[in-house]
Write an enzyme that holds these catalytic residues in place. Structure first.
Site, short mmCIF file in Angstrom:
data_model
loop_
_atom_site.label_atom_id
_atom_site.label_comp_id
_atom_site.label_asym_id
_atom_site.label_seq_id
_atom_site.Cartn_x
_atom_site.Cartn_y
_atom_site.Cartn_z
CG ASP A 84 -3.48 1.11 -9.25
OD1 ASP A 84 -4.27 0.76 -8.36
OD2 ASP A 84 -2.63 2.00 -9.09
CG HIS A 87 -2.64 0.33 -5.52
ND1 HIS A 87 -3.74 1.12 -5.74
CD2 HIS A 87 -1.97 0.89 -4.48
CE1 HIS A 87 -3.72 2.14 -4.89
NE2 HIS A 87 -2.66 2.02 -4.11
CD GLU A 111 -2.78 5.05 -1.68
OE1 GLU A 111 -3.14 6.20 -1.44
OE2 GLU A 111 -3.08 4.45 -2.74
C1 ACM Z 1 0.06 7.20 -4.64
O1 ACM Z 1 -0.43 8.29 -4.94
N1 ACM Z 1 -0.69 6.25 -4.11
C2 ACM Z 1 1.48 6.94 -4.83
#
Ligand code: ACM
Length: 520
Positions: A187, A248, A305
């Site tokens: 991440d 991410h 995201e």
């Molecule tokens: C998430 O909480 N971005 C999957």
């Protein structure tokens, strides 16, 4: 005198009747159970008997667990003996189902699958754990889980907890019959898995954490991963790695900036570059190494995201060229093109494709995809996923994000418009509450999962505090039929397990006076 004697007798009879109606002191509560006459004495002279080929490994696991939870040092043998604990293969039971039959003379655990045998032994361990040479009350149990997928996710990118802590979590998951460990390994703050072809991913990408950008590199070597996967396997837990893309990706981009697609002012260097052919080769090579480490044949590729970091795509010449060449009208179309290509890599590796609910729009093959529905404010995402025939794991933020607080007195942790995730909300989760349009009984629903994101969790103590006892409520919500659940009864049974958690070194949430909240 006679009157008070009959009163006493009445009380004793009543006590017997109520105790006969007691719930079986197991978490998760079994499907069917009854207390039966007799008591079983477990001691060093009570062997485990295996006559069926292939059950030796299960017997060995039970042998170790009996020592750990009861102190009994039992042997394993293939000759019949009484009293004994008998493990038996029985044809025709559902996958993961088992029966446990007890009398003063024997404990018999029968199942068709290895999973079923394991869960039978877990139920016996839970009944036996306080015995320490004392007789154990006898129960007959017939049991099978509600859901195939009973998962827990740990984010080790934001904060790294290490091998021993992960094993401890796996122990706890197994003791409550959870069976999927979703390992969020990459991440923004850190990349936590060694990739031999790209060593800088771990050596450079592993530097830093959410709270300390200069912390020395922390990551799992491939040998560590193999050790953890084997440890989980012995406990019937499948480990699913998550390599988050195309967003991410900040830690990876620190290590190999040539594959960065940039980001935005708030999320710099957040994405991989979908416009460069080399990116696909690079990430395919990474996934090949990951695939070789995880026998689950499932890899989670995130997909969440992405829009946080696509600002740069608007001006990146490679991304712009891709959009023209492939006729992709929007940045979302580029995102889905990327996810589809990486999914194709996974399919070539004979892996299922797992992703957060954003991937619902990515035209993935329905039968080989599992979507993780996390945005509870978007029930239409769940409906879309089911309508398209994807398998789905339910992990909506409310009630399954364990970085959310569990009590109004908690000082640190997330809330959603004032809502948070107390024990009861997890326990009482049921798809019966879903709108009919979503169809909570859809067989495509694989199961449920709790996710522990660790932005606000820097210590093992706080990790435990946010996870326990909520993990036990999750276990029962995932295993036990909704019509058998009763929160008040669960809380009573839970009380019997808190001393055990403490004994295992778990710092669980309780009354705030007894367990002060660790704020880091
Ligand atoms: C998430 O909480 N971005 C999957």
């Amino acid at each position: 005198m006679i009157r008070s004697f009959s009163l006493l007798l009445g009380c004793l009879l009543f006590a017997r009747i109520t105790s006969a109606q007691q719930q079986c002191p197991i978490i998760p509560l079994p499907e069917q159970y009854e207390q039966v006459n007799g008591q079983f004495l477990l001691n060093d002279n009570t062997p485990i008997v295996v006559t069926d080929m292939g059950l030796e490994a299960a017997a060995y696991t039970l042998q170790k667990q009996l020592l750990k939870y009861t102190g009994a040092r039992v042997s394993i043998q293939t000759r019949a003996a009484r009293p004994s604990i008998i493990l038996r293969r029985q044809k025709g039971l559902a996958n993961e189902a088992y029966t446990l039959s007890m009398s003063g003379k024997s404990v018999e655990i029968s199942a068709t699958s290895d999973e079923g045998i394991f869960y039978g032994t877990i139920s016996f361990l839970q009944l036996a754990r306080k015995a320490k040479g004392q007789p154990i009350a006898c129960w007959n149990i017939k049991d099978a889980p509600l859901y195939r997928w009973r998962g827990f996710m740990l984010d080790e990118s934001r904060h790294f907890f290490g091998k021993e802590e992960v094993k401890k979590l796996l122990d706890e998951m197994a003791f409550y019959k959870l069976n999927r460990f979703h390992w969020h390994l990459t991440d923004e703050p850190g990349w936590r898995i060694e990739i031999k072809q790209y060593p800088r991913l771990a050596l450079v990408g592993g530097i830093g954490s959410y709270t300390d950008s200069t912390a020395p590199a922390k990551y799992y070597t491939q040998q560590d991963v193999e050790e953890i996967v084997a440890y989980a396997r012995e406990r019937q837990i499948t480990v699913i790695p998550e390599i988050d893309m195309p967003g991410h990706a900040t830690a990876a981009n620190k290590a190999y900036p040539e594959f960065s697609g940039g980001g935005s002012a708030r999320y710099p260097e957040f994405t991989f570059n979908p416009g460069r052919e080399g990116t696909y080769q690079y990430l395919s090579n990474v996934l090949k190494e990951v695939d070789a480490l995880f026998p689950s044949q499932m890899i989670h590729i995130g997909g969440d995201e992405v829009s946080f970091g696509t600002e740069k795509w608007k001006t990146d010449p490679d991304v712009q060229a891709l959009m023209k060449k492939e006729n992709l009208p929007t940045l979302e179309a580029v995102e889905h093109y990327f996810v589809k290509r990486m999914a194709d890599t996974l399919l070539r590796l004979n892996n299922l494709v797992l992703g957060w609910d954003e991937v619902t729009a990515s035209a993935l093959p329905a039968k080989q995809t599992i979507v993780f529905w996390w945005r509870q404010e978007k029930p239409e995402q769940l409906k879309n996923a089911l309508d398209k025939g994807y398998k789905v794991v339910l992990c909506p933020r409310l009630p399954f994000y364990y970085d959310f607080v569990q009590d109004s007195s908690n000082l640190v942790g997330r809330r959603w418009s004032g809502s948070f995730n107390p024990l009861r909300s997890i326990y009482e989760f049921s798809t019966a509450k879903f709108p009919a349009a979503v169809n909570g009984n859809n067989p495509l629903i694989e199961g449920i999962q709790a996710n522990l994101w660790t932005e606000t969790i820097a210590s093992v103590q706080r990790m435990h505090y946010m996870t326990f006892p909520r993990l036990l409520a999750l276990a029962e919500a995932a295993w036990t039929s909704p019509d058998k659940k009763d929160f008040v009864q669960f809380e009573k049974r839970l009380k019997g397990f808190l001393p055990l958690l403490k004994q295992q070194g778990i710092y669980y949430f309780d009354n705030p006076k007894q367990t002060p909240e660790p704020i880091r």
